[in-house]
Design a protein around this motif. Structure first.
Motif, short mmCIF file in Angstrom:
data_model
loop_
_atom_site.label_atom_id
_atom_site.label_comp_id
_atom_site.label_asym_id
_atom_site.label_seq_id
_atom_site.Cartn_x
_atom_site.Cartn_y
_atom_site.Cartn_z
N LEU A 63 50.12 42.90 26.28
CA LEU A 63 51.39 43.20 25.62
C LEU A 63 51.65 44.70 25.72
O LEU A 63 50.77 45.50 25.42
CB LEU A 63 51.35 42.78 24.15
CG LEU A 63 51.03 41.31 23.86
CD1 LEU A 63 50.96 41.07 22.37
CD2 LEU A 63 52.07 40.41 24.48
N ASN A 64 52.86 45.06 26.11
CA ASN A 64 53.21 46.47 26.26
C ASN A 64 53.17 47.16 24.90
O ASN A 64 53.89 46.79 23.98
CB ASN A 64 54.62 46.56 26.86
CG ASN A 64 54.97 47.98 27.27
OD1 ASN A 64 54.47 48.93 26.70
ND2 ASN A 64 55.83 48.11 28.25
N PRO A 65 52.31 48.20 24.76
CA PRO A 65 52.14 48.82 23.44
C PRO A 65 53.37 49.55 22.93
O PRO A 65 53.47 49.86 21.76
CB PRO A 65 50.99 49.81 23.67
CG PRO A 65 50.95 50.04 25.13
CD PRO A 65 51.42 48.78 25.77
N ARG A 66 54.34 49.83 23.82
CA ARG A 66 55.52 50.57 23.38
C ARG A 66 56.66 49.66 22.96
O ARG A 66 57.74 50.13 22.65
CB ARG A 66 56.04 51.46 24.52
CG ARG A 66 55.05 52.40 25.08
CD ARG A 66 54.77 53.50 24.10
NE ARG A 66 53.49 54.11 24.40
CZ ARG A 66 53.31 55.02 25.34
NH1 ARG A 66 54.32 55.46 26.01
NH2 ARG A 66 52.13 55.51 25.58
N MET A 67 56.46 48.37 23.02
CA MET A 67 57.58 47.47 22.74
C MET A 67 57.31 46.67 21.49
O MET A 67 56.19 46.26 21.23
CB MET A 67 57.76 46.50 23.91
CG MET A 67 58.38 47.14 25.12
SD MET A 67 58.65 45.84 26.32
CE MET A 67 59.96 46.55 27.25
N LYS A 68 58.38 46.43 20.73
CA LYS A 68 58.25 45.58 19.56
C LYS A 68 58.13 44.13 20.00
O LYS A 68 58.61 43.75 21.08
CB LYS A 68 59.47 45.74 18.65
CG LYS A 68 59.44 47.07 17.91
CD LYS A 68 60.59 47.18 16.94
CE LYS A 68 60.46 48.48 16.16
NZ LYS A 68 61.66 48.82 15.43
N ILE A 69 57.48 43.33 19.16
CA ILE A 69 57.24 41.92 19.48
C ILE A 69 58.56 41.23 19.84
O ILE A 69 58.64 40.47 20.81
CB ILE A 69 56.57 41.22 18.28
CG1 ILE A 69 55.26 41.90 17.94
CG2 ILE A 69 56.36 39.74 18.56
CD1 ILE A 69 54.27 41.97 19.06
N GLY A 70 59.59 41.52 19.05
CA GLY A 70 60.89 40.88 19.29
C GLY A 70 61.40 41.18 20.69
O GLY A 70 61.90 40.29 21.39
N THR A 71 61.23 42.44 21.13
CA THR A 71 61.69 42.82 22.47
C THR A 71 60.85 42.13 23.54
O THR A 71 61.38 41.67 24.55
CB THR A 71 61.56 44.35 22.65
OG1 THR A 71 61.92 44.97 21.44
CG2 THR A 71 62.43 44.83 23.79
N ILE A 72 59.54 42.06 23.29
CA ILE A 72 58.64 41.44 24.28
C ILE A 72 59.05 39.99 24.50
O ILE A 72 59.13 39.52 25.64
CB ILE A 72 57.18 41.51 23.79
CG1 ILE A 72 56.68 42.96 23.82
CG2 ILE A 72 56.28 40.61 24.62
CD1 ILE A 72 55.32 43.16 23.20
N ILE A 73 59.34 39.28 23.40
CA ILE A 73 59.65 37.86 23.53
C ILE A 73 61.08 37.64 24.05
O ILE A 73 61.33 36.73 24.84
CB ILE A 73 59.45 37.15 22.17
CG1 ILE A 73 58.00 37.25 21.76
CG2 ILE A 73 59.88 35.69 22.25
CD1 ILE A 73 57.70 36.70 20.39
N SER A 74 62.00 38.52 23.65
CA SER A 74 63.39 38.25 24.02
C SER A 74 63.73 38.79 25.41
O SER A 74 64.75 38.42 25.98
CB SER A 74 64.33 38.87 22.99
OG SER A 74 64.23 40.27 23.02
#
Lengths: 344, 323
Positions: free
Chosen positions: A121-132
């Motif tokens: 998981l990209n450490p700079r991204m929020k979970i919501g951004t990663i999934i969406s």
């Protein structure tokens, strides 16, 4: 498109038609030498002629020791690698021949859950951004508000509080992160998910949760899984059929119970014999079949059957002839002429 | 965050005291003093009494503790005193040159970032292709080339090129005009040293960007991004570069702070009246007040730039929190 829309039917067992057909897949990595004029001095035959099918709603386990090419098979199906030879047919289309546009379609149908939930998981991204993000780039849901709702729904399906959407990966535990990885894979409504050692980095208790989640999701959405693992007990619990790989080749493929109860290939026997039994008395009493020697280098594999240097049953012919997968009983194939009784 | 910033600024005090003691002692360990240099520089016989008067006037005969106390009070009250050599206030001496030096430092940094980030990224993506080799050659050459030599080549090249093109050689202006007063005259003077230092600067940053990108591009989350079906451009710019920026920002910060006060040779080559030249002159002339004040200023710049870099970290990387 919603989650509910992707439910196909209530029947979750293996179905006859093949969703994925891998045929004679080869992936050879060149080994180069030299500073300026790089020349190829050898080939790592990571995958060397692998064939299998995965049906709709089926889970195929792919087991074998480290370095046997399991992960490479998964990556070829995802086309994260371009195979050297062979076909990967997904839903009637050859993955290897796909152009950019078709690849985008493939990315929606085939997804992957990676082994390490900490680094994937990209450490700079929020979970919501990663999934969406997949929803956005594939144009599945264009309205940001609806995308957020879908993210909340996916998190809920994977057993996470929808509030996690505003968190960063480092604020979550390993199990929670792996659930995020699964939610991300589910976001595009795939038909086929490659689980590349999806639970091996987790604690045993968390493993059980994730495996149950994977099972529940399959029952709900009728996915097919390619379950790559080295933990045989997990494979036995989860898979419908199991393929055993050794040094880039499949040596035995059978229904799960058949393979575990009635293993035929000497390598499969040795592999199963290495699984400890959680009862000291039985563990003490049973005989272990320990393989001698190391796994040979895939740059320079042995002649004939690649397993012959370590095989207790090897004959002279094994050094010479390359075995092919043949039917032992219906649904149970193996690549060992000695066991099949075709020699002498 | 505010608390952290204030704490860091307060931590400047011990740093400045340490640097102050060091420069105070070091300056007085050098044999000779400003009066001997000034009066002896003429080559004529030197009147001992005159040197004594000069020392008395400049306060060099005071005891060491008193001299240090005066220096410390001066720094604390931001009253740095007058330059021993020129007699003008130190702040004035620095202010005249600060604009030029700051401008060149900013221009050099801009040039470096504009060149280095794309080059570093391309070099990493195209690893071990001819593009990568060219960029690596470019950056190794930049690190290996002394800036003064490059500066001389830039000047020579300009002279020769303008001679060929216009029939007579054109030389950049020597006197500094503020960019706000006359941008054309200003840029025609400052762009050449900025390019000269920018090249070396870019070369260092390219290498850092490349290695950081190479590391990040092998991370699992980049593979995840590929599996999501993103375009390569998005993967590189949004997933990889953001994660690779941390060491690059550190490097840019250190290099920038170095350019304030460290541009001695380049300023000499381009005949610029900047802080670097002032610094060297002050040391050579044993100008205690000026040297000490400049060291304090450079230390403050370094500390502040580092603080800024640390605050930038928190902005770039959500894993970093200051409290």
């Amino acid at each position: 498109m919603s989650v509910a829309g992707s439910i196909k039917d209530e029947n979750t067992g293996p179905q006859p038609e093949a969703l994925v057909r891998v045929d004679g897949l080869k992936m050879h990595f060149p080994v180069t030498e030299g500073l300026f004029m790089q020349r190829v001095v050898g080939l790592v035959k990571a995958v060397d002629g692998v064939s299998f099918t995965v049906g709709v709603g089926e889970t195929l386990g792919l087991v074998g020791e480290s370095g046997c090419g399991k992960t490479t098979v998964g990556r070829c199906i995802l086309r994260l690698e371009n195979p050297t030879a062979g076909d990967v047919i997904f839903d009637g289309n050859d993955v290897a021949d796909m152009n950019m546009k078709e690849m985008i379609g493939l990315r929606q149908d085939v997804q992957v859950i990676f082994q390490d939930p900490f680094s994937s998981l990209n450490p700079r991204m929020k979970i919501g951004t990663i999934i969406s993000e997949p929803l956005r780039v594939h144009g599945i849901i264009k309205d940001p508000q609806k995308r957020q709702e879908r993210v909340a729904e996916l998190l809920h399906i994977c057993g996470l509080n929808p509030r996690f959407a505003d968190r960063y990966p480092h604020e979550m535990s390993g199990g929670q992160r792996q659930r995020v990885g699964i939610a991300r894979a589910l976001s595009v409504n795939p038909k086929f998910i490659v689980c590349d050692e999806a639970v091996s980095a987790l604690d045993v208790s968390i493993q059980a949760q994730i495996i149950n989640l994977l099972e529940d999701l399959q029952a709900q959405f009728n996915f097919s899984y390619l379950f790559i693992a080295h933990d045989l007990s997990v494979v036995r619990h989860l898979c419908h059929r199991v393929a055993v790989m050794y040094l880039g080749k499949i040596v035995e493929l059978a229904d799960c119970d058949e393979l575990f109860d009635n293993p035929q290939h000497p390598y499969t026997k040795a592999l199963l014999s290495a699984v400890p039994v959680p009862d000291p008395a039985i563990e003490e009493a049973r005989s272990h079949q320990v393989l001698e020697g190391e796994v040979p280098s895939p740059i320079d594999p042995p002649s004939g059957c690649v397993f012959h240097p370590r095989c207790p049953q090897a004959t002279e012919a094994c050094r010479r002839d390359i075995p092919t997968l043949q039917e032992f009983t219906p649904g149970h194939t193996l690549a060992c002429p000695v066991v099949l009784g075709q020699q002498r | 965050m505010y608390k952290y910033t204030i704490k860091r600024i307060l931590l400047m005090i011990p740093t400045l005291i340490g640097a102050g003691v060091l420069i105070f002692v070091l300056m007085r360990l050098i044999p000779g003093d400003i009066c001997e240099i000034r009066l002896g520089g003429t080559g004529l016989a030197v009147d001992k009494d005159q040197i004594e008067i000069c020392r008395e006037n400049l306060g060099l005969n005071d005891s060491m503790p008193k001299q240090f106390f005066d220096f410390a009070v001066g720094v604390a009250t931001l009253n740095f005193g007058d330059s021993m050599w020129t007699g003008r206030p130190v702040t004035e001496e620095i202010a005249v040159r600060f604009e030029l030096t700051l401008q060149i430092a900013i221009m050099g940094t801009l040039a470096a970032v504009i060149i280095a980030l794309p080059f570093g990224v391309i070099s990493a993506i195209k690893q071990n292709t001819w593009i990568d080799y060219c960029i690596r050659l470019f950056s190794i050459a930049g690190i290996a080339t002394p800036s003064f030599w490059l500066g001389i080549m830039v000047i020579l090249g300009l002279l020769i090129a303008t001679q060929h093109l216009f029939g007579e050689p054109w030389m950049m202006p020597i006197t500094f005009t503020s960019i706000f007063a006359d941008p054309v005259a200003n840029l025609s003077q400052t762009i050449w040293p900025a390019v000269t230092i920018g090249y070396r600067y870019a070369a260092v940053v390219v290498r850092m960007t490349r290695s950081a990108m190479l590391e990040v591009l092998r991370e699992d989350y980049v593979r995840t991004a590929r599996a999501k079906g993103l375009f390569e451009k998005v993967i590189v710019n949004q997933h990889a570069l953001k994660n690779a920026l941390l060491p690059v920002i550190t490097l840019i910060g250190i290099e920038f702070a170095f350019l304030i006060g460290g541009l001695v040779v380049t300023e000499q080559v381009f005949n610029l009246n900047g802080l670097g030249k002032l610094f060297v002159d002050a040391v050579l002339q044993h100008d205690f007040t000026l040297t000490q004040s400049m060291v304090m200023m450079v230390v403050a710049v370094f500390v502040l730039v580092n603080l800024l870099v640390d605050l930038l970290y928190a902005w770039v990387d959500p894993r970093i929190h200051y409290s």
